[in-house]
Scaffold this active site. Sequence first.
Site, PDB file in Angstrom:
ATOM      1  N   GLY A  12       0.792  -1.232   0.000  1.00 32.27           N
ATOM      2  CA  GLY A  12       0.000   0.000   0.000  1.00 32.27           C
ATOM      3  C   GLY A  12       0.818   1.273   0.000  1.00 32.27           C
ATOM      4  O   GLY A  12       0.334   2.321   0.434  1.00 32.27           O
ATOM      5  N   ASN A  14       1.622   3.010  -2.578  1.00 34.38           N
ATOM      6  CA  ASN A  14       0.921   3.949  -3.472  1.00 34.38           C
ATOM      7  C   ASN A  14      -0.310   4.530  -2.785  1.00 34.38           C
ATOM      8  O   ASN A  14      -0.607   5.719  -2.943  1.00 34.38           O
ATOM      9  CB  ASN A  14       0.516   3.265  -4.774  1.00 34.38           C
ATOM     10  N   ASN A 102      -6.612   1.499 -12.919  1.00 38.45           N
ATOM     11  CA  ASN A 102      -5.580   0.636 -12.341  1.00 38.45           C
ATOM     12  C   ASN A 102      -4.213   1.176 -12.730  1.00 38.45           C
ATOM     13  O   ASN A 102      -4.065   1.813 -13.778  1.00 38.45           O
ATOM     14  CB  ASN A 102      -5.748  -0.778 -12.908  1.00 38.45           C
ATOM     15  N   HIS A 104      -0.339  -0.187 -13.551  1.00 39.21           N
ATOM     16  CA  HIS A 104       0.448  -1.391 -13.841  1.00 39.21           C
ATOM     17  C   HIS A 104       1.914  -0.989 -13.984  1.00 39.21           C
ATOM     18  O   HIS A 104       2.216  -0.004 -14.663  1.00 39.21           O
ATOM     19  CB  HIS A 104      -0.068  -2.051 -15.128  1.00 39.21           C
TER      20      HIS A 104
HETATM   21  C1  GAR Z   1       2.704  -1.295  -7.673  1.00 40.53           C
HETATM   22  O1  GAR Z   1       3.981  -1.268  -8.251  1.00 40.53           O
HETATM   23  C2  GAR Z   1       1.657  -1.501  -8.744  1.00 40.53           C
HETATM   24  O2  GAR Z   1       2.005  -0.949  -9.983  1.00 40.53           O
HETATM   25  C3  GAR Z   1       1.615  -2.992  -8.820  1.00 40.53           C
HETATM   26  O3  GAR Z   1       1.695  -3.423  -7.479  1.00 40.53           O
HETATM   27  C4  GAR Z   1       2.549  -2.521  -6.782  1.00 40.53           C
HETATM   28  C5  GAR Z   1       1.918  -2.213  -5.458  1.00 40.53           C
HETATM   29  O4  GAR Z   1       2.835  -1.572  -4.607  1.00 40.53           O
HETATM   30  N1  GAR Z   1       0.418  -3.461  -9.466  1.00 40.53           N
HETATM   31  C6  GAR Z   1       0.388  -4.540 -10.234  1.00 40.53           C
HETATM   32  O5  GAR Z   1       1.371  -5.226 -10.444  1.00 40.53           O
HETATM   33  C7  GAR Z   1      -0.972  -4.837 -10.849  1.00 40.53           C
HETATM   34  N2  GAR Z   1      -0.868  -5.884 -11.803  1.00 40.53           N
HETATM   35  P1  GAR Z   1       2.328  -0.861  -3.290  1.00 40.53           P
HETATM   36  O6  GAR Z   1       1.422  -1.858  -2.552  1.00 40.53           O
HETATM   37  O7  GAR Z   1       3.558  -0.561  -2.510  1.00 40.53           O
HETATM   38  O8  GAR Z   1       1.581   0.370  -3.692  1.00 40.53           O
END
Ligand code: GAR
Length: 188
Positions: A12, A14, A102, A104
Amino acid sequence: MKNIVLFASGSGSNVENIIHHFHDKPNVTIASVLTNKRDAKVLDRCNKLKVSGLYFNRAAFFETDCVLNILKSLQPDLIVLAGFLWKMPANLIENYPNKIVNIHPALLPKYGGKGMYGNHVHQAVKDNKEAETGITIHYVNKNYDEGAIIHQSKIEVSPEHSVTEIAQNVQALEYEHFPKVIEKLLSR
Ligand code: GAR
């Protein structure tokens, strides 16, 4: 007043970055953060940041309208998937057309689809000796990682970069651009 609902499955970081971004913007509220992992670190972050965090299980998400009903009560202007790893079910996509976005960690359509998340993506980028990678922010439709692209940012990759370094560089792009893109979408 605009409402954002966030979905996340893991750390989390982001989510935290987005919450900080909108903290001093009185016209935007983070209504809630929803997670499919009972022990996700994102729930600790919500606690610390005093934002509501809600957990739901697989059955509630895929077999009932429980999450849909929660969303209806929260009345989101935008639903933001920030590291959310389950495919959105049809009941949610149909009720919120062009309102679910979303992020990615790659330049879609490359390195998307099931199983492509986190370091799996960055390892594949390195293995294929890509000269660049980046982030894609896109609308969510019925097919994994295939909705219309809203924003992409790129960075260079060199053979000396480790997977960890690629991940850090991509994360820096996410932190810089994701909140701004969300803000722009809300102002439309
Ligand atoms: C992020 O890098 C996001 O782009 C990726 O998961 C990570 C979450 O990080 N999403 C995917 O890979 C979706 N297919 P966080 O929990 O530290 O924000």
